[in-house]
Enzyme design. Structure first.
Site, PDB file in Angstrom:
ATOM      1  N   SER A  60      60.139  20.805  48.780  1.00 17.08           N
ATOM      2  CA  SER A  60      59.613  19.573  48.196  1.00 17.08           C
ATOM      3  C   SER A  60      60.400  19.250  46.948  1.00 17.08           C
ATOM      4  CB  SER A  60      58.130  19.752  47.839  1.00 17.08           C
ATOM      5  OG  SER A  60      57.644  18.649  47.089  1.00 17.08           O
ATOM      6  N   TYR A  88      50.356  24.074  44.767  1.00 21.42           N
ATOM      7  CA  TYR A  88      51.292  23.596  45.787  1.00 21.42           C
ATOM      8  C   TYR A  88      52.712  23.572  45.220  1.00 21.42           C
ATOM      9  CZ  TYR A  88      53.806  20.347  48.835  1.00 21.42           C
ATOM     10  OH  TYR A  88      54.748  19.764  49.654  1.00 21.42           O
TER      11      TYR A  88
END
Length: 249
Positions: free
Chosen positions: A138, A151
């Site tokens: 990400s 996360y």
């Protein structure tokens, strides 16, 4: 990586980026196997894309990972590409109480699962004439989003692991690539209609172009500033990024 003549296994392949990658590689004539927890969704993707094979996998379960790895190498001996795509993104509040069970689930799915699956398949991949391991991390691996702190940390850790594995495999026929998506319009998080989210088709087109090179990291041009997160000045940079993301579109 070579974009054709592959046998590709993609985790989290029933929706979002995983399904779109599966369909893009399938369209190029590759043999594609997708994994997911729910058989109904696997069957739906296979029905819409004749030739794609679905395999049930609980990426949180070490025994299930071992079972699927054995099944894959037996049923698909030409397997030479692993795309670790499965992930979850619950939001949290690092200024308050963090739910430990949710945090453990994030780490099992986003970090430990990909490590365990790659470990289970690495011997097979190293025996192939050419092979590629791909990690879907990400942009938040480079600059954390405060409202998804665990996360972000899981993706930063996976990015770090990919760096180490790339070095460890440097003298083998296995290459390691990392995809670092921006905010993409999928069902991973609410708000896929937000204009700040990149359309999925545009993201996949750019990512397929990047994967066709030998680039160790594949990310869209708009992320260059995040990837170049400026060293000792990152504290102000992260504050500014989070202030921007917290504003209304």
């Amino acid at each position: 990586m070579h974009m054709t003549d592959n046998t590709i296994f993609i985790t989290g392949g029933t929706s979002g980026i995983g399904r779109a990658l599966a369909e893009a590689f399938h369209a190029l004539g590759n043999k594609v196997i997708i994994a997911g927890r729910r058989k109904a969704l696997l069957d739906e993707v296979a029905a819409a894309n004749p030739g794609i094979v679905g395999v049930e996998l609980n990426i949180d379960d070490a025994a299930d990972i071992a079972r699927v790895a054995a099944q894959l190498t037996a049923d698909h001996p030409g397997l030479n590409v692993l795309i670790n795509n499965a992930g979850i993104m619950p939001f949290d509040d690092a200024a308050g109480r963090i739910d430990l069970a949710t945090s453990e689930a994030i780490l099992r799915t986003n970090l430990l699962g990909p490590i365990a699956l790659t470990s289970a398949l690495i011997g097979h991949l190293r025996a192939q004439p050419r092979a590629t391991v791909i990690y879907n991390t990400s942009a938040l691996a480079f600059v954390p989003l405060a409202s998804a702190a665990v996360y972000s940390a899981s993706k930063a850790a996976l990015h770090s692991y990919a760096l180490s594995q790339r070095y460890a495999l440097r003298d083998t026929k296995v290459t390691v690539q990392e995809i670092a998506p921006p905010w993409v319009a999928t069902d991973l998080v609410p708000g896929k209609e937000d204009p700040r989210a990149m359309p999925l088709d545009a993201f996949i087109a750019a990512t397929m172009q990047g994967l066709a090179t030998e680039a160790p990291e594949v990310y869209v041009e708009a992320l260059q500033g995040l990837r170049d997160n400026p060293g000792s000045k990152e504290h102000a940079f992260v504050h500014g990024f989070n202030a921007l993301m917290s504003t209304a579109a």
